[in-house]
Scaffold this motif. Structure first.
Motif, PDB file in Angstrom:
ATOM      1  N   THR A  79       0.849  -1.188   0.000  1.00 36.00           N
ATOM      2  CA  THR A  79       0.000   0.000   0.000  1.00 36.00           C
ATOM      3  C   THR A  79       0.890   1.245   0.000  1.00 36.00           C
ATOM      4  OG1 THR A  79      -0.175   0.289   2.401  1.00 36.00           O
ATOM      5  CG2 THR A  79      -1.708  -1.255   1.385  1.00 36.00           C
ATOM      6  N   ARG A  80       0.331   2.312  -0.578  1.00 36.86           N
ATOM      7  CA  ARG A  80       1.048   3.581  -0.637  1.00 36.86           C
ATOM      8  C   ARG A  80       0.120   4.718  -0.239  1.00 36.86           C
ATOM      9  NH1 ARG A  80       5.958   3.778  -3.356  1.00 36.86           N
ATOM     10  NH2 ARG A  80       6.600   1.742  -4.133  1.00 36.86           N
ATOM     11  N   SER A  81       0.722   5.782   0.236  1.00 38.99           N
ATOM     12  CA  SER A  81      -0.042   6.989   0.561  1.00 38.99           C
ATOM     13  C   SER A  81      -0.431   7.711  -0.732  1.00 38.99           C
ATOM     14  CB  SER A  81       0.804   7.923   1.418  1.00 38.99           C
ATOM     15  OG  SER A  81       1.866   8.438   0.626  1.00 38.99           O
ATOM     16  N   ALA A  82      -1.288   8.733  -0.600  1.00 34.48           N
ATOM     17  CA  ALA A  82      -1.684   9.531  -1.775  1.00 34.48           C
ATOM     18  C   ALA A  82      -0.457  10.127  -2.461  1.00 34.48           C
ATOM     19  CB  ALA A  82      -2.649  10.629  -1.351  1.00 34.48           C
ATOM     20  N   GLU A  83       0.623  10.365  -1.694  1.00 30.27           N
ATOM     21  CA  GLU A  83       1.857  10.944  -2.262  1.00 30.27           C
ATOM     22  C   GLU A  83       2.792   9.870  -2.825  1.00 30.27           C
ATOM     23  OE1 GLU A  83       0.960  11.505   1.094  1.00 30.27           O
ATOM     24  OE2 GLU A  83      -0.305  13.183   0.438  1.00 30.27           O
ATOM     25  N   GLY A  84       2.352   8.607  -2.818  1.00 24.48           N
ATOM     26  CA  GLY A  84       3.152   7.530  -3.391  1.00 24.48           C
ATOM     27  C   GLY A  84       4.180   6.945  -2.447  1.00 24.48           C
ATOM     28  N   LYS A  85       4.094   7.316  -1.169  1.00 29.12           N
ATOM     29  CA  LYS A  85       5.067   6.834  -0.179  1.00 29.12           C
ATOM     30  C   LYS A  85       4.675   5.429   0.295  1.00 29.12           C
ATOM     31  CE  LYS A  85       7.028   8.535   4.129  1.00 29.12           C
ATOM     32  NZ  LYS A  85       6.828   9.444   5.258  1.00 29.12           N
ATOM     33  N   PRO A  86       5.644   4.492   0.383  1.00 32.37           N
ATOM     34  CA  PRO A  86       5.311   3.143   0.845  1.00 32.37           C
ATOM     35  C   PRO A  86       4.709   3.165   2.245  1.00 32.37           C
ATOM     36  CG  PRO A  86       7.554   3.202  -0.010  1.00 32.37           C
ATOM     37  CD  PRO A  86       7.079   4.626   0.075  1.00 32.37           C
ATOM     38  N   MET A  87       3.609   2.448   2.431  1.00 37.32           N
ATOM     39  CA  MET A  87       3.002   2.334   3.753  1.00 37.32           C
ATOM     40  C   MET A  87       3.164   0.890   4.250  1.00 37.32           C
ATOM     41  SD  MET A  87      -0.381   4.738   3.100  1.00 37.32           S
ATOM     42  CE  MET A  87      -1.136   4.495   4.697  1.00 37.32           C
ATOM     43  N   HIS A  88       2.153   0.055   4.019  1.00 38.41           N
ATOM     44  CA  HIS A  88       2.182  -1.305   4.544  1.00 38.41           C
ATOM     45  C   HIS A  88       2.559  -2.287   3.426  1.00 38.41           C
ATOM     46  CE1 HIS A  88       1.015  -4.631   7.123  1.00 38.41           C
ATOM     47  NE2 HIS A  88       0.296  -5.127   6.140  1.00 38.41           N
ATOM     48  N   THR A  89       3.057  -3.446   3.832  1.00 36.71           N
ATOM     49  CA  THR A  89       3.219  -4.560   2.899  1.00 36.71           C
ATOM     50  C   THR A  89       3.042  -5.846   3.689  1.00 36.71           C
ATOM     51  OG1 THR A  89       4.628  -5.535   1.181  1.00 36.71           O
ATOM     52  CG2 THR A  89       5.736  -4.711   3.136  1.00 36.71           C
ATOM     53  N   GLU A  90       2.654  -6.896   3.033  1.00 34.73           N
ATOM     54  CA  GLU A  90       2.558  -8.202   3.676  1.00 34.73           C
ATOM     55  C   GLU A  90       2.589  -9.274   2.605  1.00 34.73           C
ATOM     56  OE1 GLU A  90      -1.235  -7.353   5.601  1.00 34.73           O
ATOM     57  OE2 GLU A  90      -2.189  -8.871   4.364  1.00 34.73           O
TER      58      GLU A  90
END
Lengths: 160, 160
Positions: B53-64
């Motif tokens: 998942t990424r934020s609206a700004e394209g920054k990495p958030m979660h992964t699994e």
């Protein structure tokens, strides 16, 4: 992108590695395999890994994926999922001396109802230059902790 | 390559999916994210998945990442690892009716010593044509099982 300081010690692991491995365990016939590992990061305080192994004929054998969490001062937590029906959770250390990175982890294992029972997995990763040596021992199907897998890989792709 | 019969019911999930999601929980501020899931297989009796998942700004958030194991008759086991310091292990069912695939899983969660405590995660995946709806509820940080994530995705890449 810079590695997060908590996993900076794992920098020598990053990239894709390929090589050959050999497996053994008291309850099975020994076997050989082609081994591939990719370690990557996103700037967060963990390194992601994916392994896949193939037979000499190129047939898919095992795969697994997980994360190495850096909690500071070289302390590492490991979480992993295996399609053979296991999850691993544990901890360990990363240390570097004379240009050699050593990462060791010790994890307890939980199994799905239909999986073979694995109780404990210890892993050792050693990176010297572009050579990665991996060893894995496990306590499974009623056996004491014992050697299961060893592979030697060379760095195939530098980290992006 | 043909899907293994034990996971043939999961065929509609295969491929890469992208869309938007929204997260909420009693202990946090609600948030939105760009969601991406890839489901793949190797002919063995499991389907692999990776989420990022990424934020609206394209920054990495979660992964699994993890695996859906088919044990026959629509029964599914799930194993997953999360870099937030959790492993999930549980079971569920895949059912198809009127062209709609529904997969639901219920997993118990184990946490590393430095992770926030999650106790249980339930997941629901619903595929109708090229639309995938995902819902996730969790019992975490002392809260009862409650809704956490919902996303709607469209199929971006057909399975290879």
């Amino acid at each position: 992108m810079d590695l997060h300081p908590n996993v900076a010690s794992l920098a020598p692991l990053l990239g894709t590695w390929r090589g050959k491995g050999r497996g053994e365990y008291p309850t099975i016939t020994s076997f050989e395999y082609a081994d591939e590992w990719t370690f990557s990061h996103s700037g967060k305080p963990f390194v992601s890994f994916v392994q896949s192994t193939r037979s000499a004929e190129g047939k898919p054998m095992h795969t697994e994926s997980g994360y190495l969490r850096g909690t500071g001062d070289g302390a590492i937590e490991i979480v992993a999922a295996l399609p053979t029906g296991q999850v691993e959770i544990g901890g360990g250390r990363a240390d570097e001396a004379a240009g050699v990175l050593t990462l060791t982890t010790d994890a307890s294992v939980t199994n799905t109802p239909t999986a073979k029972t694995v109780e404990r997995v210890t892993r050792s990763y050693r990176v010297e230059g572009d050579v990665l040596d991996i060893d894995l021992a496990m306590a499974a199907v009623g056996q004491e902790l014992g050697h299961h897998l060893a592979s030697r890989l060379t760095r195939d792709t530098m980290p992006t």
